[in-house]
Design an enzyme around this catalytic site. Structure first.
Site, short mmCIF file in Angstrom:
data_model
loop_
_atom_site.label_atom_id
_atom_site.label_comp_id
_atom_site.label_asym_id
_atom_site.label_seq_id
_atom_site.Cartn_x
_atom_site.Cartn_y
_atom_site.Cartn_z
N SER A 264 0.75 -1.29 0.06
CA SER A 264 0.10 -0.12 0.01
C SER A 264 0.78 1.36 -0.05
O SER A 264 1.98 1.22 0.17
CB SER A 264 -0.82 -0.03 1.29
N LYS A 265 0.15 2.42 -0.38
CA LYS A 265 0.71 3.55 -0.19
C LYS A 265 1.42 3.90 1.21
O LYS A 265 2.77 4.55 1.33
CB LYS A 265 -0.08 4.61 -0.52
N ARG A 266 0.88 3.38 2.09
CA ARG A 266 1.33 3.63 3.42
C ARG A 266 2.84 3.06 3.63
O ARG A 266 3.69 3.34 4.36
CB ARG A 266 0.41 3.26 4.52
#
Ligand code: GLU
Length: 510
Positions: A264-266
């Site tokens: 994910s972006k995180r």
């Protein structure tokens, strides 16, 4: 007769394109090119609530940068357009109506509040509500109501959606090119909405109608779409298009570096790597996410990284050009299990491409960085610097760290080296070396190297100790390429200045 291979990449413009999406597009592209087929770009923007301005342009720019070319589609044109689903809006209704006529679909008039109440009733009994073959008879739809009641509701413009009617007790079989046979019992599936009250089709209807009209032969997409596939297979059956139904291939997930869960972006923010091809600024929050392009990755490296995340060539070779990939790509070599993103490996790929890059090209980029830092150097000088430190770098942004001493005199000196190497007679010896260097008229790598070495040998000095101190004077630390390359590039005058400053500074303040 074999069908012409026609595949599509069908992103929804809901934000920047995740690299998982780029990989999906890449596999589609490789497959199409390998088989002399067409590769299409279709924008799936039926969910207007999730539309993000700039996302479509971002997608097109990203593939432009990567050098992945579409044969047909949004922004390119072609015989099967328009290629943006919102521009195709008027053509979907007739297909939804057709399914109503053939009893494969029905009108559902339940309001969001009514559905919410039913959901809550189910929750009270610790059950999950699903609009399906077991519940639809008790809900407000054209299957439970009489023909007259339905007609009255329609005449009164009561808002409705059109839902797919899954038959009861039917086994749906998907023949997936990667996963083999996947079976699903229709009783477990919910009657998905095909056509919404806002007059837009949902993804499912638009996707199937468009794939059919655009003569798509293979659907290669992420694993997250596998649960929707039974509905898609049934839609082909309902429309009577089974003969030309595309073949399906669901790609494995791109996983977090630790392996548990989708990348994910995180994860990118947490571990410091981009998950998007290009930098992206959110139009509302103004938050910026880094991109591979801006971080200094080469498009060729990104392609290589993604090609091998979920596919293998079956050989030891790891560096592939796009042409080579086209040549050897096969769906059979796509793995079923998720592929862990490996940052070190990603950097390694960029390092390989960085080494192949001509020095003058890197120097041009490096000059921009130098300018930002307030240094003006010639292309020739920058090129020479690049040639000396390139080997230690994977990105142009790393060059400064490896070469700042070409532009700046040392302001401090590494204390560890001083403690270990700086002896009482060092200042005197460095002074003698400075004199020798001063006397050299042809100030080249060979002559300076030879002169300093023969001085050390003649005086039976400790080679490592003297050379370390000389480097300390010039660089301030123990790092850097061949010392004589450095002194020749900065020149005699600068070299002598630095040696003298070191002699005057080191050891004086303690
Ligand atoms: N619009 C879908 C997406 O955003 C496409 C899925 C498909 O390829 O069918 O991924």
């Amino acid at each position: 007769m074999e069908r012409k291979v026609r595949v599509r990449f069908a992103p929804s413009p809901t934000g920047p394109l995740h690299i998982g999406g780029v990989r999906t597009a890449l596999y589609n592209y490789l497959f199409a090119k390998k088989h002399g087929g067409d590769f299409l770009l279709r924008i799936e923007d039926t969910d207007q609530t999730r539309f993000v301005p700039g996302a479509e342009e971002y997608i097109i720019e990203a593939f432009d940068w990567l050098g992945i070319k579409f044969d047909e589609g949004q922004g390119i044109g072609g015989d099967y357009g328009p290629y943006r689903q919102s521009d195709r809006k008027p053509m979907y209704k007739e297909y939804a109506d057709k399914l109503i006529e053939t009893c494969w679909a029905y009108y559902a008039f339940d309001s969001p509040e009514e559905l919410d109440n039913v959901r809550k009733e189910f929750e009270k009994e610790k059950k999950n509500f699903q609009y399906d073959c077991n519940t639809r008879a008790a809900l407000k739809n054209s299957l439970s109501l009489s023909k007259e009641e339905t007609n009255t509701l329609l005449e009164n413009n009561t808002p409705y959606v059109i839902r797919f009617k899954f038959p009861k007790d039917t086994e749906i079989i998907i023949h997936d090119l990667i996963r083999g046979e996947v079976r699903m019992n229709s009783n477990l599936l919910d009657d998905k909405v095909l056509y919404k009250s806002d007059g837009m089709p949902t993804y499912h209807l638009a996707n199937i109608v468009d794939d059919h009209l655009m003569k798509i032969s293979h659907v290669i997409r992420g694993e997250e779409w596998l649960p929707s596939c039974p509905l898609h297979v049934m839609l082909y059956k309902a429309f009577g298009w089974e003969d030309t139904m595309p073949k399906f291939a669901h790609l494995p997930l791109l996983l977090k570096p630790e392996g548990n869960g989708k990348l994910s972006k995180r994860d990118g923010d947490r571990l410091g790597f981009p998950v998007f091809p290009l930098e992206w600024q959110d139009p509302i929050s103004k938050e910026t996410s880094s991109g591979y392009r801006e971080t200094g990755y080469f498009p060729e490296a990104v392609i290589n990284i993604l090609a091998l995340l979920g596919w293998n060539s079956g050989t030891e070779q790891e560096i592939f050009t796009l042409e080579e990939l086209i040549d050897i790509f096969t769906i059979e070599r796509i793995s079923k299990s998720g592929a862990k993103f490996d940052l070190e490996k990603a950097k390694w790929f960029n390092h390989q491409y960085f080494q192949l890059m001509p020095n003058d090209k890197i120097a041009e980029e490096y000059l921009k960085i130098l300018k930002e830092k307030g240094f003006n150097a010639s292309l020739e000088f920058a090129e020479k610097v690049v040639s000396l430190v390139k080997e230690r770098c994977s990105f142009v942004q790393e060059i400064w760290d490896q070469s700042s001493f070409f532009f700046l005199r040392p302001e401090t000196y590494d204390q560890k080296i001083i403690k270990k190497r700086w002896k009482e007679d060092t200042p005197q010896r460095l002074g003698e070396i400075a004199d020798i260097l001063n006397s050299i008229t042809d100030f080249s790598v060979e002559t300076t190297d030879q002169a300093v070495h023969s001085f050390i040998e003649k005086n039976e000095l400790n080679m490592g100790q003297i050379m370390n101190c000389l480097r300390l004077s010039i660089v301030g630390e123990g790092k850097g390429p061949n010392l004589f390359e450095i002194i020749c590039l900065i020149g005699k005058e600068e070299t002598l200045e630095r040696i003298n400053t070191a002699i005057e500074t080191i050891g004086k303040n303690e």
